[in-house]
Design a protein around this motif. Structure first.
Motif, PDB file in Angstrom:
ATOM      1  N   HIS A   1       3.145   6.116  -2.734  1.00  0.00           N
ATOM      2  CA  HIS A   1       4.212   7.066  -2.408  1.00  0.00           C
ATOM      3  C   HIS A   1       5.469   6.886  -3.239  1.00  0.00           C
ATOM      4  O   HIS A   1       6.553   7.295  -2.827  1.00  0.00           O
ATOM      5  N   THR A   2       5.327   6.263  -4.390  1.00  0.00           N
ATOM      6  CA  THR A   2       6.445   6.217  -5.324  1.00  0.00           C
ATOM      7  C   THR A   2       6.097   7.126  -6.485  1.00  0.00           C
ATOM      8  O   THR A   2       4.987   7.067  -7.000  1.00  0.00           O
TER       9      THR A   2
ATOM     10  N   ALA B   1       0.821  -1.212   0.000  1.00  0.00           N
ATOM     11  CA  ALA B   1       0.000   0.000   0.000  1.00  0.00           C
ATOM     12  C   ALA B   1       0.860   1.269   0.000  1.00  0.00           C
ATOM     13  O   ALA B   1       0.606   2.190  -0.778  1.00  0.00           O
ATOM     14  N   CYS B   2       1.878   1.315   0.834  1.00  0.00           N
ATOM     15  CA  CYS B   2       2.693   2.543   0.946  1.00  0.00           C
ATOM     16  C   CYS B   2       3.420   2.807  -0.370  1.00  0.00           C
ATOM     17  O   CYS B   2       3.416   3.921  -0.897  1.00  0.00           O
TER      18      CYS B   2
ATOM     19  N   ARG C   1      -0.242  13.128 -10.419  1.00  0.00           N
ATOM     20  CA  ARG C   1       0.253  12.064 -11.309  1.00  0.00           C
ATOM     21  C   ARG C   1       0.172  10.696 -10.636  1.00  0.00           C
ATOM     22  O   ARG C   1      -0.157   9.699 -11.275  1.00  0.00           O
ATOM     23  N   GLU C   2       0.461  10.678  -9.323  1.00  0.00           N
ATOM     24  CA  GLU C   2       0.451   9.401  -8.601  1.00  0.00           C
ATOM     25  C   GLU C   2      -0.969   8.828  -8.516  1.00  0.00           C
ATOM     26  O   GLU C   2      -1.152   7.618  -8.519  1.00  0.00           O
ATOM     27  N   CYS C   3      -1.981   9.716  -8.445  1.00  0.00           N
ATOM     28  CA  CYS C   3      -3.383   9.247  -8.440  1.00  0.00           C
ATOM     29  C   CYS C   3      -3.786   8.790  -9.834  1.00  0.00           C
ATOM     30  O   CYS C   3      -4.437   7.763 -10.017  1.00  0.00           O
TER      31      CYS C   3
ATOM     32  N   LYS D   1      14.552   6.853  -6.549  1.00  0.00           N
ATOM     33  CA  LYS D   1      14.529   7.980  -5.596  1.00  0.00           C
ATOM     34  C   LYS D   1      13.883   7.539  -4.283  1.00  0.00           C
ATOM     35  O   LYS D   1      14.342   7.889  -3.199  1.00  0.00           O
ATOM     36  N   ALA D   2      12.797   6.767  -4.408  1.00  0.00           N
ATOM     37  CA  ALA D   2      12.098   6.295  -3.203  1.00  0.00           C
ATOM     38  C   ALA D   2      13.021   5.437  -2.355  1.00  0.00           C
ATOM     39  O   ALA D   2      13.038   5.545  -1.125  1.00  0.00           O
ATOM     40  N   LYS D   3      13.832   4.605  -3.014  1.00  0.00           N
ATOM     41  CA  LYS D   3      14.757   3.735  -2.275  1.00  0.00           C
ATOM     42  C   LYS D   3      15.833   4.567  -1.574  1.00  0.00           C
ATOM     43  O   LYS D   3      16.190   4.311  -0.426  1.00  0.00           O
ATOM     44  N   LEU D   4      16.373   5.548  -2.297  1.00  0.00           N
ATOM     45  CA  LEU D   4      17.426   6.375  -1.700  1.00  0.00           C
ATOM     46  C   LEU D   4      16.877   7.163  -0.504  1.00  0.00           C
ATOM     47  O   LEU D   4      17.534   7.292   0.526  1.00  0.00           O
ATOM     48  N   ARG D   5      15.659   7.651  -0.657  1.00  0.00           N
ATOM     49  CA  ARG D   5      15.042   8.360   0.462  1.00  0.00           C
ATOM     50  C   ARG D   5      14.799   7.401   1.624  1.00  0.00           C
ATOM     51  O   ARG D   5      14.958   7.769   2.783  1.00  0.00           O
TER      52      ARG D   5
END
Lengths: 226, 77
Positions: A108-109, A103-104, A148-150, A118-122
């Motif tokens: 949130h990517t 879900a996250c 865009r994510e929606c 980027k999500a991994k580095l964060r």
């Protein structure tokens, strides 16, 4: 069928056995067979199991249980179970609009080039802050949530394209699609994770999925609040 | 009875040890679904595995074992 984790553990066990032979008796490398053994046990198996392990850990890091395993994120995990479908996160989670075990990561990517990276580095930075830095009192997104994510899922869907409020006035749908009109902050879908009011909320407990440790994990509501 | 290990064998043992400990760290990290497990894998497991592999290759290209006594060649007539 064997799971990737089982295969990986089997590969590691074989690799450890082979490398143990070499550690105990390195003189076997005098023979041609021993040289091949050394190559296989020090290079082939460790490299193979290392790359498989990396892949496995990357997959695990996308799970909801992984994201909510840090204390600071546990309230966000619990907010997925809030019995209030005006909460965007809870509605998506409880109605299977996103995969519950991811879900996250799903929402949130950034769905753009290098978004996952980027999500991994964060994420690595978050772990650093969790153990060595100062954890902020309020968890905030790096950037305002992008439509865009929606639209990655809702774009093109009939209930989005023909939704009464989305086509209420001319140009509104285009504004939403272009990101000029935010889905979240313009008063329409403004409750993401209602973590402030968790104490006063009731929680949804009606699915077998909520007891599945692999999908929900520490995201489950605390027992006393059920 | 103990036998003296050659320099190459000593190095192979060391690289095997590094790879072996790295593999064990990887194994332990897989038993746990937590960010620390990921760090254990990356910071200990993967690091030792890579170090062991590199040390192995370094050893086999830099250590020159004395060649065995050459067998006498039969001169062609």
């Amino acid at each position: 069928m064997l799971s990737p984790s089982t295969v990986l553990i089997a590969v590691i066990v074989v690799a450890v056995v082979l490398v143990s032979v070499l550690i105990i008796k390195p003189s076997v490398t005098v023979t041609r067979g021993g040289k091949i053994l050394a190559f296989v046990s020090i290079f082939i198996f460790p490299a193979f199991s290392g790359s498989m392990g990396f892949s496995e850990h990357m997959e695990r890091s996308k799970t909801t249980a992984f994201c909510t395993s840090c204390h600071v994120m546990q309230d966000y995990g619990r907010s997925l179970f809030v019995d209030d479908l005006l909460s965007v996160a809870a509605a998506h989670f409880q109605n299977n609009r996103v995969s519950r075990d991811r879900a996250c990561y799903t929402c949130h990517t950034d769905y753009a080039m290098f978004g996952g990276m980027k999500a991994k580095l964060r994420g690595l930075n978050h772990v650093y802050v969790q153990y060595f830095g100062k954890i902020p009192n309020k968890v905030e997104l790096y950037n305002p949530y992008n439509n865009r994510e929606c639209l990655h899922c809702h774009g093109g869907a009939r209930n989005f394209e023909e939704g009464a409020t989305h086509i209420l006035e001319e140009g509104r749908l285009e504004s939403i699609k272009s990101g000029q009109l935010s889905c979240l902050t313009t008063g329409c879908h403004d409750t993401g994770h209602d973590v402030k009011n968790l104490a006063s909320k009731s929680f949804w407990t009606g699915s077998e999925a909520t007891t599945d440790s692999t999908s929900a994990g520490s995201a489950q509501p605390a027992q006393e609040e059920k | 009875m103990t036998t003296q290990l050659t320099r190459l064998e000593q190095r192979l043992r060391r690289s095997g040890l590094m790879a072996g400990i790295g593999l064990l760290a990887e194994f332990i990290s897989l038993l746990w679904n937590h960010p620390i497990a990921f760090f254990l894998f990356l910071g200990v497991g993967a690091l030792l595995i890579v170090a062991g592999i590199l040390y192995y290759f370094y050893s086999i290209v830099t250590v020159h074992e004395p060649a065995e006594a050459p067998t006498p060649r039969i001169q062609d007539q």
